[in-house]
Structures are given as structure tokens and as C-alpha cells.
Design an enzyme around this catalytic site. Sequence first.
Site, PDB file in Angstrom:
ATOM      1  N   THR A 134      -8.559  -0.925  12.007  1.00 40.19           N
ATOM      2  CA  THR A 134      -9.425  -2.106  11.924  1.00 40.19           C
ATOM      3  C   THR A 134      -8.665  -3.358  12.324  1.00 40.19           C
ATOM      4  O   THR A 134      -9.156  -4.191  13.092  1.00 40.19           O
ATOM      5  CB  THR A 134      -9.991  -2.259  10.499  1.00 40.19           C
ATOM      6  OG1 THR A 134     -10.722  -1.081  10.156  1.00 40.19           O
ATOM      7  CG2 THR A 134     -10.917  -3.464  10.417  1.00 40.19           C
TER       8      THR A 134
ATOM      9  N   ALA B  63      -4.543   5.717   1.613  1.00 43.45           N
ATOM     10  CA  ALA B  63      -5.935   5.573   1.161  1.00 43.45           C
ATOM     11  C   ALA B  63      -6.930   5.787   2.297  1.00 43.45           C
ATOM     12  O   ALA B  63      -8.035   6.286   2.081  1.00 43.45           O
ATOM     13  CB  ALA B  63      -6.142   4.198   0.529  1.00 43.45           C
TER      14      ALA B  63
ATOM     15  N   ARG C 147      -3.726  -5.088   1.353  1.00 45.76           N
ATOM     16  CA  ARG C 147      -2.600  -5.169   2.272  1.00 45.76           C
ATOM     17  C   ARG C 147      -1.331  -5.524   1.494  1.00 45.76           C
ATOM     18  O   ARG C 147      -1.372  -6.264   0.521  1.00 45.76           O
ATOM     19  CB  ARG C 147      -2.854  -6.234   3.353  1.00 45.76           C
ATOM     20  CG  ARG C 147      -3.806  -5.803   4.454  1.00 45.76           C
ATOM     21  CD  ARG C 147      -3.177  -4.739   5.340  1.00 45.76           C
ATOM     22  NE  ARG C 147      -4.052  -4.302   6.422  1.00 45.76           N
ATOM     23  CZ  ARG C 147      -4.872  -3.263   6.366  1.00 45.76           C
ATOM     24  NH1 ARG C 147      -4.949  -2.556   5.248  1.00 45.76           N
ATOM     25  NH2 ARG C 147      -5.612  -2.927   7.406  1.00 45.76           N
TER      26      ARG C 147
ATOM     27  N   HIS D 102       0.667   4.472   1.841  1.00 46.80           N
ATOM     28  CA  HIS D 102      -0.411   3.972   2.701  1.00 46.80           C
ATOM     29  C   HIS D 102      -1.317   5.109   3.176  1.00 46.80           C
ATOM     30  O   HIS D 102      -1.537   5.311   4.380  1.00 46.80           O
ATOM     31  CB  HIS D 102       0.162   3.216   3.909  1.00 46.80           C
ATOM     32  CG  HIS D 102      -0.823   2.256   4.512  1.00 46.80           C
ATOM     33  ND1 HIS D 102      -0.449   1.072   5.081  1.00 46.80           N
ATOM     34  CD2 HIS D 102      -2.180   2.307   4.641  1.00 46.80           C
ATOM     35  CE1 HIS D 102      -1.516   0.428   5.537  1.00 46.80           C
ATOM     36  NE2 HIS D 102      -2.582   1.166   5.266  1.00 46.80           N
TER      37      HIS D 102
ATOM     38  N   GLU E 148       6.421  -1.379   5.953  1.00 45.25           N
ATOM     39  CA  GLU E 148       6.141   0.057   5.872  1.00 45.25           C
ATOM     40  C   GLU E 148       6.837   0.800   7.005  1.00 45.25           C
ATOM     41  O   GLU E 148       6.731   0.361   8.159  1.00 45.25           O
ATOM     42  CB  GLU E 148       4.628   0.298   5.910  1.00 45.25           C
ATOM     43  CG  GLU E 148       3.919  -0.317   4.720  1.00 45.25           C
ATOM     44  CD  GLU E 148       2.404  -0.282   4.797  1.00 45.25           C
ATOM     45  OE1 GLU E 148       1.754  -0.469   3.755  1.00 45.25           O
ATOM     46  OE2 GLU E 148       1.874  -0.093   5.924  1.00 45.25           O
TER      47      GLU E 148
ATOM     48  N   ASP F 132      -0.705   1.163  -2.800  1.00 48.85           N
ATOM     49  CA  ASP F 132      -0.799   2.064  -1.646  1.00 48.85           C
ATOM     50  C   ASP F 132      -0.311   1.378  -0.377  1.00 48.85           C
ATOM     51  O   ASP F 132      -0.131   2.030   0.645  1.00 48.85           O
ATOM     52  CB  ASP F 132      -2.248   2.538  -1.455  1.00 48.85           C
ATOM     53  CG  ASP F 132      -2.385   3.484  -0.270  1.00 48.85           C
ATOM     54  OD1 ASP F 132      -1.735   4.552  -0.282  1.00 48.85           O
ATOM     55  OD2 ASP F 132      -3.116   3.153   0.691  1.00 48.85           O
TER      56      ASP F 132
END
Length: 310
Positions: free
Chosen positions: A75, A288, A236, A286, A264, A259
Amino acid sequence: MQNRKIVLLDTLTFGETDLSCFDELGSVDAYKTTSADETQKRITEAEIIVTNKVVITAKHMQEAKKLKLICVAATGTNNVDLQAAQELGIVVKNVAGYSTDSVIQHTFSMLFYLIGHARYYDEVVKSGTYSKSAIFTDVSHPFFEIKGKKWGIIGLGEIGRGVANIAKCFGSELCYYSTSGVNRNEDFQRVTLDELLTTCDIISIHAPLNEKTKNLLDYEQLLTCKEGAVVLNLGRGGIVNEKAVAKLVDEKNILFALDVFEKEPLPQESPLLHVAHTERLYMTPHIAWTSVEAREKLINSVCENIKSSL
């Protein structure tokens, strides 16, 4: 059509998802991962790029003379220089809404893991401790019902509304804080951030990262949370200050589920990996967004974006 060169830069992020739809659209070069040093060489002859997290700069686009379309398999488009793309006449397309149900589900998964003391109770049985118990049960780690508890949502977008509707079915009392300041929803009570933090038993974050949300929850804000409160960040990394979380986990009985992280993968030197009260902190890498259905929907949507641009 088969002569059209399509380059997939980080397919490892899609797991075992079927990528055959790309083969119907052109000649495909697929790479599991792509480092910053490898990007330019790999996209030089490409007409279409598919990237999840690989950064595409103005220089990359300027030197990729055949490039017409960048498909972001996500997204957010912050990994692409959108202004440069516009100036060069390169179309950028993203995918929205593919992971909504997956993120909503993981929100509740993280909540129930924490408040149900799943790690402890699983280990107490597997270790043989329960087998030696004088009684049939173990009530040493009490858990609470979410019915009647106040649940505050930070960021009442599509995911936030989905979480709110399910929490309502469990009997929770809902409220929300609008990070944009313009969100209005008559179904739920809108409150200030201070009120949400000080009164809610459960707080879940589903907001984007921007100037208004960067370090929105720092040490002083988190310190105002109720004793025993649960804070879930599935928005985020960077919205919740990670150093503050690591400090508070060992200072106060607040449970945190994260999450997403500011960087990252999470660096090995992160203070989050060195807390004493690990039972108060639950972290996932990360994931989800990564249900099988969500990833299939994502890839199909990227292929549709390419088709609509041809």
C-alpha cells in the site's frame, strides 16, 4: 507481449505465493532479494518493475530508459521517488486493502496471546510441570475478559474500523483518536489522545506513519497508561518509541505487542531484545499482512495493475 521485460525485485517477501500470472504478461526476471548495489543493473532493461520494499530512486529511473511502470506490491509507496517518476512520465501503482482482514485477525491473535499468558501456559504443560500439579488447573497467571473493557483505537481507517466492529461483538466499549484530526465516525466515541491513553484497557494502533504520528507515543505518553493496559502496534514502526517501550516494560505492568518496527529487520542491538520482563512484550516480524489469502490477493492485484496499464 512476451517481449515486454518485467523485473520482480524481492519475491522472497511473497513466500510460496504463485507468481505465474506475471509470465502471461511478459518476459520475467525474478529475484528473491535485491540489494541497493544490485538494483540499477537489474532494472536497466526493464519496462515494468515490481517491488515490495526495494527502493527506486530518481537516478534508477533516469538510467532505466525503457521503464514505463513501477508496481509497488504494497500500500505504501515511500520506497519510490514519486516526484521523479511523475517528471519522467513513469506510472506508479500500488495495492490497497489486500491485507485488511489479515491485519485485523493478527491484532486479536496478539492480544489473546498476551492477556492469556499463552507462552507460560504452553510451556507449563510441555515442560511437565503441570503433570506434577496437585490440582487439575493452574490459576497462577490470571487473564481477563475483554467484555466490558474499554478499547481505544488510534487510527480509525478501514483496519481500525474492522477491529472496532469485532471488539464490539466481544462486548468491549469502543473509542478512538483521529490522528488526522478530521476523522468522524458516529458509531464510536471520538476522544483526545490523553483521554484514550489514561482510560483504556486495550489500545491498538492502525495509523500510517507521517509527521503527525512520528513518536506519537513516547515515554511520557505511555507512562500515563493504566496499570495492566495492553498496547498493540500494527500500524507502522516509529509511531511508538521503541526505547520508551523497552524502558516501560521493566518499570510498569503494561503489556506491549509490536508487529512493526522503526527499522526492519529489527537490529540486534535494539533495546527491545534486552528487556527483563519478556512476558510483557510480544513481538512478531511484520507478519500481520501475510496471510495466504492476503498475499494471493496482493499478487493478483499487481498483475491486474499491469494489465490495466498495458
